[in-house]
Each structure stands twice: as structure tokens, then as C-alpha cells.
Motif scaffolding. Structure first.
Motif, PDB file in Angstrom:
ATOM      1  N   ASP A 233      34.018  -5.102  86.039  1.00  0.00           N
ATOM      2  CA  ASP A 233      35.401  -4.812  86.425  1.00  0.00           C
ATOM      3  C   ASP A 233      35.511  -3.470  87.147  1.00  0.00           C
ATOM      4  N   ALA A 234      34.607  -2.542  86.859  1.00  0.00           N
ATOM      5  CA  ALA A 234      34.645  -1.232  87.513  1.00  0.00           C
ATOM      6  C   ALA A 234      34.277  -1.314  88.988  1.00  0.00           C
ATOM      7  N   ALA A 235      33.703  -2.451  89.425  1.00  0.00           N
ATOM      8  CA  ALA A 235      33.351  -2.627  90.834  1.00  0.00           C
ATOM      9  C   ALA A 235      34.546  -3.020  91.677  1.00  0.00           C
ATOM     10  N   ARG A 236      35.690  -3.269  91.024  1.00  0.00           N
ATOM     11  CA  ARG A 236      36.938  -3.591  91.723  1.00  0.00           C
ATOM     12  C   ARG A 236      36.748  -4.793  92.639  1.00  0.00           C
ATOM     13  N   GLY A 237      36.950  -4.654  93.921  1.00  0.00           N
ATOM     14  CA  GLY A 237      36.879  -5.805  94.813  1.00  0.00           C
ATOM     15  C   GLY A 237      35.516  -6.450  94.910  1.00  0.00           C
ATOM     16  N   PHE A 238      34.493  -5.751  94.428  1.00  0.00           N
ATOM     17  CA  PHE A 238      33.131  -6.285  94.501  1.00  0.00           C
ATOM     18  C   PHE A 238      32.667  -6.851  93.166  1.00  0.00           C
ATOM     19  N   ALA A 239      33.591  -7.034  92.234  1.00  0.00           N
ATOM     20  CA  ALA A 239      33.219  -7.407  90.869  1.00  0.00           C
ATOM     21  C   ALA A 239      32.442  -8.715  90.804  1.00  0.00           C
ATOM     22  N   GLY A 240      32.853  -9.710  91.606  1.00  0.00           N
ATOM     23  CA  GLY A 240      32.164 -10.992  91.574  1.00  0.00           C
ATOM     24  C   GLY A 240      30.725 -10.880  92.009  1.00  0.00           C
ATOM     25  N   ARG A 241      30.480 -10.144  93.092  1.00  0.00           N
ATOM     26  CA  ARG A 241      29.123  -9.963  93.596  1.00  0.00           C
ATOM     27  C   ARG A 241      28.270  -9.221  92.575  1.00  0.00           C
ATOM     28  N   VAL A 242      28.842  -8.175  91.976  1.00  0.00           N
ATOM     29  CA  VAL A 242      28.117  -7.381  90.999  1.00  0.00           C
ATOM     30  C   VAL A 242      27.764  -8.215  89.781  1.00  0.00           C
ATOM     31  N   ALA A 243      28.721  -8.977  89.277  1.00  0.00           N
ATOM     32  CA  ALA A 243      28.474  -9.788  88.088  1.00  0.00           C
ATOM     33  C   ALA A 243      27.405 -10.836  88.350  1.00  0.00           C
ATOM     34  N   ALA A 244      27.416 -11.430  89.543  1.00  0.00           N
ATOM     35  CA  ALA A 244      26.440 -12.469  89.869  1.00  0.00           C
ATOM     36  C   ALA A 244      25.023 -11.919  89.938  1.00  0.00           C
ATOM     37  N   SER A 245      24.898 -10.615  90.227  1.00  0.00           N
ATOM     38  CA  SER A 245      23.564 -10.029  90.351  1.00  0.00           C
ATOM     39  C   SER A 245      22.943  -9.694  89.000  1.00  0.00           C
ATOM     40  N   LEU A 246      23.706  -9.830  87.939  1.00  0.00           N
ATOM     41  CA  LEU A 246      23.202  -9.525  86.593  1.00  0.00           C
ATOM     42  C   LEU A 246      23.468 -10.702  85.661  1.00  0.00           C
ATOM     43  N   PRO A 247      22.657 -11.742  85.742  1.00  0.00           N
ATOM     44  CA  PRO A 247      22.914 -12.925  84.921  1.00  0.00           C
ATOM     45  C   PRO A 247      22.870 -12.661  83.429  1.00  0.00           C
ATOM     46  N   ASP A 248      22.160 -11.609  82.995  1.00  0.00           N
ATOM     47  CA  ASP A 248      22.118 -11.319  81.556  1.00  0.00           C
ATOM     48  C   ASP A 248      23.336 -10.529  81.089  1.00  0.00           C
ATOM     49  N   GLY A 249      24.165 -10.086  82.040  1.00  0.00           N
ATOM     50  CA  GLY A 249      25.411  -9.416  81.686  1.00  0.00           C
ATOM     51  C   GLY A 249      25.284  -7.974  81.254  1.00  0.00           C
ATOM     52  N   SER A 250      24.117  -7.365  81.374  1.00  0.00           N
ATOM     53  CA  SER A 250      23.920  -5.978  80.943  1.00  0.00           C
ATOM     54  C   SER A 250      24.019  -5.043  82.138  1.00  0.00           C
ATOM     55  N   PHE A 251      24.957  -4.122  82.093  1.00  0.00           N
ATOM     56  CA  PHE A 251      25.175  -3.185  83.190  1.00  0.00           C
ATOM     57  C   PHE A 251      24.699  -1.770  82.861  1.00  0.00           C
ATOM     58  N   LEU A 252      24.138  -1.585  81.689  1.00  0.00           N
ATOM     59  CA  LEU A 252      23.799  -0.251  81.212  1.00  0.00           C
ATOM     60  C   LEU A 252      22.908   0.507  82.189  1.00  0.00           C
ATOM     61  N   HIS A 253      21.959  -0.171  82.818  1.00  0.00           N
ATOM     62  CA  HIS A 253      20.980   0.493  83.667  1.00  0.00           C
ATOM     63  C   HIS A 253      21.333   0.406  85.161  1.00  0.00           C
ATOM     64  N   TRP A 254      22.573   0.080  85.464  1.00  0.00           N
ATOM     65  CA  TRP A 254      23.010  -0.055  86.853  1.00  0.00           C
ATOM     66  C   TRP A 254      22.832   1.258  87.606  1.00  0.00           C
ATOM     67  N   GLN A 255      22.179   1.201  88.777  1.00  0.00           N
ATOM     68  CA  GLN A 255      21.955   2.387  89.598  1.00  0.00           C
ATOM     69  C   GLN A 255      22.746   2.371  90.904  1.00  0.00           C
ATOM     70  N   ALA A 256      22.952   1.221  91.484  1.00  0.00           N
ATOM     71  CA  ALA A 256      23.481   1.095  92.846  1.00  0.00           C
ATOM     72  C   ALA A 256      24.966   1.425  92.916  1.00  0.00           C
ATOM     73  N   ASN A 257      25.512   1.381  94.138  1.00  0.00           N
ATOM     74  CA  ASN A 257      26.953   1.529  94.287  1.00  0.00           C
ATOM     75  C   ASN A 257      27.628   0.169  94.061  1.00  0.00           C
ATOM     76  N   ALA A 258      28.911   0.081  94.350  1.00  0.00           N
ATOM     77  CA  ALA A 258      29.641  -1.156  94.048  1.00  0.00           C
ATOM     78  C   ALA A 258      29.218  -2.321  94.933  1.00  0.00           C
ATOM     79  N   ARG A 259      28.572  -2.033  96.056  1.00  0.00           N
ATOM     80  CA  ARG A 259      28.108  -3.112  96.936  1.00  0.00           C
ATOM     81  C   ARG A 259      26.666  -3.509  96.650  1.00  0.00           C
ATOM     82  N   GLY A 260      26.104  -2.955  95.580  1.00  0.00           N
ATOM     83  CA  GLY A 260      24.740  -3.306  95.211  1.00  0.00           C
ATOM     84  C   GLY A 260      23.684  -2.625  96.048  1.00  0.00           C
ATOM     85  N   VAL A 261      24.021  -1.467  96.648  1.00  0.00           N
ATOM     86  CA  VAL A 261      23.068  -0.702  97.465  1.00  0.00           C
ATOM     87  C   VAL A 261      22.627   0.533  96.685  1.00  0.00           C
ATOM     88  N   ASP A 262      21.335   0.717  96.572  1.00  0.00           N
ATOM     89  CA  ASP A 262      20.763   1.909  95.951  1.00  0.00           C
ATOM     90  C   ASP A 262      20.855   3.046  96.973  1.00  0.00           C
TER      91      ASP A 262
END
Length: 289
Positions: free
Chosen positions: A111-140
Motif C-alpha cells: 500500500d505504501a507504493a501508492r499507484g504502483f501497489a499492484g506491480r509491487v505486490a505482484a513482484s513479491l508472491p510470498d508477501g514479505s516486504f521487509l527486505h525491499w530495497q527498490a523504489n516504488a517502480r521496482g528500480v534499485d
């Protein structure tokens, strides 16, 4: 204390009461302000950057501690350096949290990805965001700088890396609002030295010191002041980073400081001991020639 995007922004704004300058470097991919704090009036520009990566939010806290101590008294002696001297001779530019989207995604999820939430959620099928490094568009962001970008794309395709929590470099160099704005700031301010705080490992990466005047000597002094090991980046870490670009292409003494030890995100209680160890580097770096 956990440093989220809004908490970092508020802390930066409050520093104005102590004479620091406050501005917004840019808006992040998801529209959050990226705060920029300035202090001092000297000709020698020092640029400190934290939280390229969302799960490395402890680095924002370290830089906020530095700013709070730097601005607390107009004329004090810290780590053997007069703050009045620093104010006359230097201008500090500090971006405590370059990637506020990534920080909040690591803390709060898709939800913190705002307009990119769907893309972000799809990239993490296990649902764990703890180790997320990239920005909201999934770019490191620290693979999004020009030097080594094309070489990294070859490795990226071979490894099947795509937009998601880590290591994806983006479509083109500086494609992201955060990295693009930082690059513009660097070109305009021509820093004498850049420190980029990451976590973890207690190591210093110095980039291409052969391209920097007295680069090797300055790198060794940075390592001594921090107490961290001076090492060479290898593998994927050697491509597309800010330190690689600013040393190789711009000839600026630049250092990646890997703060602390453990697994990201480092616990908030590690912020104070890490800061205590890095104080000599943060305050004495302007004296390095």
C-alpha cells in the motif's frame, strides 16, 4: 526509533529552527518529497546521502543524528573540529532519505507504493516486504547510475532480474526521479567529497580511485576514520552505483560506507552505536584533501 518517510521529513523541517536550510530535492516515484538539508556557508561542498535502499533506513537515522549534533551549538568542538570552522569553510548538503518510497514499502508493504501497489505486490508472491530495497517502480536506485549500466544489463538479463524488490537497474540510466535529481544536484554543486551510507558489513567501497586526485590516500584516511575495512566492489555490486559513476566519470572522491553488521533492516537500537563509531568520519571528512 524507526525512521519512516514522514518522520524523516518532519525531522529535516525542524532543523530550520537551528539555522539549517531545508528544501525538497524532488518528488519520489510515488510522490513523496525527498528532503534536502543544507548547513554552512563555505566553498567546499560535502554531500552525504542515506537510504538509497528501503531496507537500509537506519542510514537516514544516522545522518539525522549528525545534522542534529552539527546544528545544536553554533560554536562547539566535535571530534576535534570546530563547528564554527566547518560553517565558514564548508557547505554540507545532506539527503538523509533518497528513497522514501522504498523505506515505507519495507515498513508497511504494497500500500505504501501508492499507484504502483499492484506491480509491487505482484513482484513479491510470498508477501514479505521487509527486505525491499527498490523504489516504488521496482528500480534499485544504486544500479541506476550511468557508469557500468550497459554491462550490468547483460548480467541482469542472464540472471532473470526484473522490476521488483532489488537489483533491477531500470530502463535507462537515471530513469528514476530520485537518482536523476541527485545526479543533477551533484553536477550543480560539484562536491569536494561524497559519502553514501548503506548497510551493512562495516566496509568502505572507494570506486575508481585512479580517476581521483590522491584518491588512494583519501580512501585510506576514510577507512581509518571510520574503522571500517577498505574493499573493492565485486560482482553485481561493481556496476551502476553512485560511487562508481562519481569517481570514474566525474573524478569526485566518493565512498560507499556500509554501516553496521547483521541482516537488513538492522534493528533501530543499532543506530546510536553505529553513529558513535562514524562520528569522526562525518565531522572530519571536510579536512581530507
Amino acid at each position: 526509533m524507526e525512521r519512516n518517510a514522514s518522520g524523516c521529513l518532519e525531522a529535516c523541517q525542524q532543523l530550520q529552527e537551528r539555522g539549517a536550510g531545508y528544501g525538497v530535492l524532488c518528488r519520489s516515484a510515488a510522490g513523496r518529497p525527498v528532503p534536502l538539508v543544507s548547513w554552512g556557508n563555505g566553498n567546499r561542498c560535502m554531500l552525504y546521502i542515506g537510504a538509497h535502499h528501503g531496507s537500509e533506513r537506519i542510514t537516514a537515522g544516522i545522518l539525522l543524528r549528525f545534522l542534529e549534533e552539527l546544528t545544536r551549538q553554533p560554536d562547539s568542538l566535535i571530534c576535534g573540529v570546530s563547528t564554527a570552522y566547518l560553517a565558514r569553510s564548508c557547505t554540507f548538503l545532506v539527503v538523509p532519505m533518497l528513497n522514501p518510497d522504498g523505506v515505507d514499502i519495507s515498513l508497511y508493504g504494497a500500500d505504501a507504493a501508492r499507484g504502483f501497489a499492484g506491480r509491487v505486490a505482484a513482484s513479491l508472491p510470498d508477501g514479505s516486504f521487509l527486505h525491499w530495497q527498490a523504489n516504488a517502480r521496482g528500480v534499485d536506485l544504486n544500479h541506476n547510475y550511468p557508469v557500468g549500466f550497459s554491462e550490468y544489463k547483460v548480467l541482469e538479463r542472464a540472471s532473470g532480474i526484473c522490476p521488483g524488490p532489488t537489483r533491477y537497474s531500470g530502463t535507462t540510466p537515471l530513469s528514476e526521479p530520485e537518482s536523476s535529481a541527485l545526479a543533477r544536484l551533484i553536477r550543480l554543486s560539484s562536491p569536494a567529497l561524497i559519502l553514501t551510507l548503506h548497510s551493512q558489513g562495516e566496509e568502505i567501497f572507494a570506486g575508481d580511485t585512479a580517476r581521483v586526485r590522491r584518491g588512494g590516500a583519501i580512501a585510506r584516511r576514510v577507512a581509518r576514520l571510520s574503522g571500517y575495512r577498505l574493499v573493492r566492489a565485486e560482482g553485481e555490486a561493481a556496476y551502476g552505483g553512485l560511487t562508481d559513476w562519481t569517481t570514474h566519470a566525474l573524478g569526485i572522491p566518493s565512498f560507499t560506507v556500509e554501516c553496521g553488521r547483521g541482516e537488513n533492516p538492522l534493528p533501530a537500537e543499532e543506530e546510536e552505536p553505529i553513529y558513535t563509531r562514524l562520528r569522526p568520519l562525518l565531522f572530519r571528512a571536510p579536512l581530507l584533501q
